[in-house]
Write an enzyme that holds these catalytic residues in place. Structure first.
Site, PDB file in Angstrom:
ATOM      1  CB  SER A  79       9.811  14.303-159.662  1.00 11.03           C
ATOM      2  OG  SER A  79      10.059  12.987-159.215  1.00 11.03           O
TER       3      SER A  79
ATOM      4  CE1 TYR B 154       5.640  12.067-160.222  1.00  8.21           C
ATOM      5  CE2 TYR B 154       3.908  13.715-160.108  1.00  8.21           C
ATOM      6  CZ  TYR B 154       5.163  13.271-159.766  1.00  8.21           C
ATOM      7  OH  TYR B 154       5.952  14.049-158.958  1.00  8.21           O
TER       8      TYR B 154
ATOM      9  CE  LYS C  54       5.698  16.940-160.861  1.00  7.88           C
ATOM     10  NZ  LYS C  54       5.231  18.266-160.396  1.00  7.88           N
TER      11      LYS C  54
END
Ligand code: WQD
Length: 340
Positions: free
Chosen positions: A126, A151, A155
């Site tokens: 992302s 979150y 990644k």
């Protein structure tokens, strides 16, 4: 054609990617734990392509089941790994849930891939890894910044785990795809973003407001240093995004990769403000949207949009669909999804 595993293949981006993989002629096997999807998505995929993918309901945290799965499917040539928890706000409240679900499962899969003769691995990453980039548009060389949420951190850590593993695993080559903001749905409106709970993201909130499920869209701040004061993002049509996964997989399976770990930004290269997205929706739907400007949302960055040079030149891929196409398909899906 080669057999490809798609984890999280019944999710929003996963299901669109399965359609494009089948269109390319690949045999697809899906793993999904159905925590954020339903098996009805399998019917949607099948009705689009006429081919029902193999599907196994499986929680990737159950390592012994992961091991047995790969023993059964030792002929897998590629893996596209979407399965992960992805709600930014929830990750702040439940960091350990995110580190377990997004990191442990990645390690279990990579341990199995090391046993295969040769495999291409595509990782769903992302643009969130860049945080608020110092320079716009954002290239793949932009520094990875301190994650704004657990979150986002999963990644960043995921990319590092894959990079480190590829360095010492000759039979494993990988590409991390850094998505900007995926929006829209397949033109058939047979698959799309499944509405589970109150949408955190802008476009599903817009379409749910327009159809009457939500009272009003709150625009989180119009006092940012941007032309109209609202935040800017790079909204990429999910079908363009799905096609990029097939192109990246082909690159690996045809040994066209330059190194055995590569990263690519996937965006349109154009930034759109929140109000521009609202206006695009109003134009394509012919509906006035009920919204109001409220205070800023904690953690929002001001502006992010991709420099698409590397993906255009190295992958030979660029977006074909516009923001209007995305809004039109999102609205068509919103009107249809209640019937499914
Ligand atoms: C976009 C803009 C909001 C909702 C997140 C994740 C990112 C990726 C995509 C997973 C912002 C504004 C939103 C609303 C609003 N997810 N907004 N009212 O935050 O750019 O990215 O989703 O990979 O990792 O961080 O997307 O759609 O939430 O917000 O005004 O009700 O819309 O402030 O400016 P975001 P978003």
């Amino acid at each position: 054609m080669d057999k490809i595993l798609v984890t999280g293949g019944l999710g929003f981006i996963g299901s669109h990617t399965v359609v494009e993989l089948q269109n390319e002629g690949y045999e697809v096997v899906i793993i999904d734990d159905l925590s954020n999807s339903t098996e009805k998505v399998l019917d949607g995929i099948t009705s689009i392509t006429g081919k029902k993918p193999l599907f196994e309901k499986l929680d990737l945290k159950e390592r012994d089941k992961v091991e047995r799965f790969f023993e059964k499917h030792s002929d897998i040539k590629g893996v596209i790994h979407f399965a992960a928890s992805k709600a930014v706000g929830e990750s702040v409240q439940e960091p350990l849930l995110y580190y377990e679900n997004n990191i442990s499962t990645l390690v279990y899969i990579l341990k199995e891939l090391k046993k295969l003769a040769s495999v291409g691995f595509i990782f769903s990453s992302s643009c969130t890894v860049y945080g608020q980039a110092d320079e716009l548009p954002i290239t793949e060389n932009a520094p990875v910044k301190q994650a704004e949420s657990p979150y986002g951190n999963t990644k960043q850590i995921g990319e590092e785990i894959i990079s480190d593993t590829c360095k010492v695993t000759p039979n494993l080559k990988a590409i991390a795809l850094r998505y900007f903001n995926p929006v829209g749905s397949h033109e058939s409106a047979k698959i799309g973003e499944l509405p589970i709970g109150v949408p955190q993201n802008l476009v599903p909130f817009i379409t749910q407001t327009a159809i009457g499920i939500r009272e009003q869209l709150s625009v989180f701040g119009d006092d940012y240093p941007t032309p109209d004061g609202t935040c800017i993002r790079d909204y990429i049509h999910v079908v363009d995004l799905a096609k990029a996964h097939v192109v990246a997989l082909n690159r690996l399976l045809k040994n066209k990769n330059k190194t055995n770990y590569e990263t690519f930004n996937l965006g349109t290269g154009t930034g759109s403000s929140v109000l521009e997205v609202v206006k695009a929706f109003e134009k394509v739907s012919g509906q006035k949207l009920n919204y109001k400007i409220v205070g800023r949302r904690e953690g929002d960055i001001i502006s992010a949009y991709a420099d698409t040079t590397k993906a255009n030149n190295e992958l030979g891929w660029k977006t074909q669909l516009t923001l209007d196409d995305a809004m039109r398909s999102a609205w068509k899906w919103e009107q249809k999804v209640r019937e499914l």
